[in-house]
Design an enzyme around this catalytic site. Structure first.
Site, short mmCIF file in Angstrom:
data_model
loop_
_atom_site.label_atom_id
_atom_site.label_comp_id
_atom_site.label_asym_id
_atom_site.label_seq_id
_atom_site.Cartn_x
_atom_site.Cartn_y
_atom_site.Cartn_z
N SER A 93 0.81 -1.21 0.00
CA SER A 93 0.00 0.00 0.00
C SER A 93 0.85 1.27 0.00
O SER A 93 0.49 2.26 -0.64
CB SER A 93 -0.99 0.00 1.16
OG SER A 93 -0.35 -0.35 2.34
N SER A 94 2.02 1.26 0.67
CA SER A 94 2.85 2.47 0.70
C SER A 94 3.36 2.80 -0.70
O SER A 94 3.37 3.97 -1.12
CB SER A 94 4.07 2.29 1.60
OG SER A 94 3.68 1.83 2.85
N ASP B 94 8.50 -2.51 -5.72
CA ASP B 94 7.06 -2.37 -5.51
C ASP B 94 6.50 -1.14 -6.25
O ASP B 94 5.36 -1.15 -6.72
CB ASP B 94 6.72 -2.32 -4.00
CG ASP B 94 7.69 -1.47 -3.20
OD1 ASP B 94 8.58 -0.83 -3.80
OD2 ASP B 94 7.56 -1.43 -1.96
#
Ligand code: MEV
Length: 307
Positions: free
Chosen positions: A93-94, A138
């Protein structure tokens, strides 16, 4: 400048192969998920920025705004709100919120950003938040979507696949602290440089074999490579009792492969299982305390401004 309210969505991710080694310049393979962060934002005529962030700290958003402002000399204040279907399972999510924020700022200020620029700005922000300990895999996943090979050294990305992959995502019941586990591996590398480097380079080789096996959809080989990668992660010291238990029960129930996804120490494992055995594997995982999440791996689209 754009005075409208804009919406941006960015997917979460799961690491398939190569965690930890990617920080030391090796490649990794990561898939985007069909679970997303959605942010809404606009330029406001106020003294301060305003953030209405439901699930997590607004640290990443603030940092992205600050990096963007300095880079493009912007002073206007902005409002951003967010919602998420990623939950608190370590699904990126970050990274997703960071990428979404930079994409939104580019649109709000009419500054076209290439995928590479989007990566560079969000990576600069993430390195500041995480004090230099992040590979950026990511962010790349959130930008490009699908399943990608990400090179930890050059930060270049190439697509392997854009379809759904037959992995189960299993939450181990415990939130992991990525930064602490990354630090632990770095300390181990200082204490035992030769042994640790050997493990990391073995992981790097597995990633390249997995790239081929995934492209060929050779699931038996993919499963074996997952198990080889997991053994190396155990040697690296990033597994724990619950992960070991869930990996063991998955394999005993007929799964082709099972391994940590991400830093380890908790969060999720990935289990590769043929369709005919899925019911049995799921039942045994859940009896052992794991939670199979309702997630499709590999079909997440990259970050986009939604209409
Ligand atoms: C965490 O999801 C994966 C790590 O390799 C950290 C990173 O690559 O930034 C442990």
């Amino acid at each position: 400048m754009n005075s409208k309210v804009l919406t941006v969505v960015a997917p979460g991710k799961l690491m398939l192969f190569g965690e930890h080694a990617v920080i030391y310049g090796y490649p990794c393979i990561v898939s985007a998920l069909d679970k997303y962060i959605e942010i809404k934002g606009k330029i406001i005529d106020e003294k301060d920025d305003k953030f209405d962030i439901a699930d997590y700290s607004d640290g990443f958003i603030r940092r992205m705004v600050s990096v963007f402002r300095i880079k493009y000399g912007k002073k206007e204040k902005i409002f951003i709100s967010s919602k998420s279907t990623l939950g608190r399972y370590g699904l990126g999510s970050s990274a997703a919120i960071s990428v979404a924020t930079v994409k939104m700022l580019g649109k709000l200020f009419n500054i076209p950003l290439s995928a590479e620029e989007l990566f560079n700005i969000s990576y600069e922000g993430v390195l500041k938040v995480q004090k230099g300990k992040a590979s950026g895999f990511d962010l790349a996943s959130s930008i490009y979507g699908g399943t990608i090979l990400f090179d930890g050294k050059t930060k270049k990305t190439s697509y392997l696949n854009k379809g759904k992959l037959p992995f189960l995502t299993v939450f181990t019941g415990r939130k992991a602290k990525t930064v602490d586990i990354v630090k632990k591996v770095a300390q181990e590398k200082l204490r035992n440089p030769k042994e640790t480097e050997k493990i990391l380079s073995e992981i790097g080789k597995i990633v390249l074999r997995a790239e081929r096996a995934l492209k060929e959809k050779n699931w038996k080989v993919v499963g074996k490579l997952m198990n080889d990668n997991q053994k190396l992660l155990v040697e690296l010291g990033v597994s724990n009792g619950m992960i070991d238990k869930l990996v063991k029960i998955s394999l005993e129930s007929g799964a082709l492969g099972a391994k940590i996804s991400g830093a380890g120490g908790g969060d999720c494992i990935l289990v590769l299982v043929e369709r005919c055995l899925t019911g049995k594997v799921v039942e045994n995982i859940e009896k052992s305390g794991g939670t199979v999440l309702d997630i499709n791996v590999g079909i997440g689209g990259g970050v986009k401004v939604s209409l």
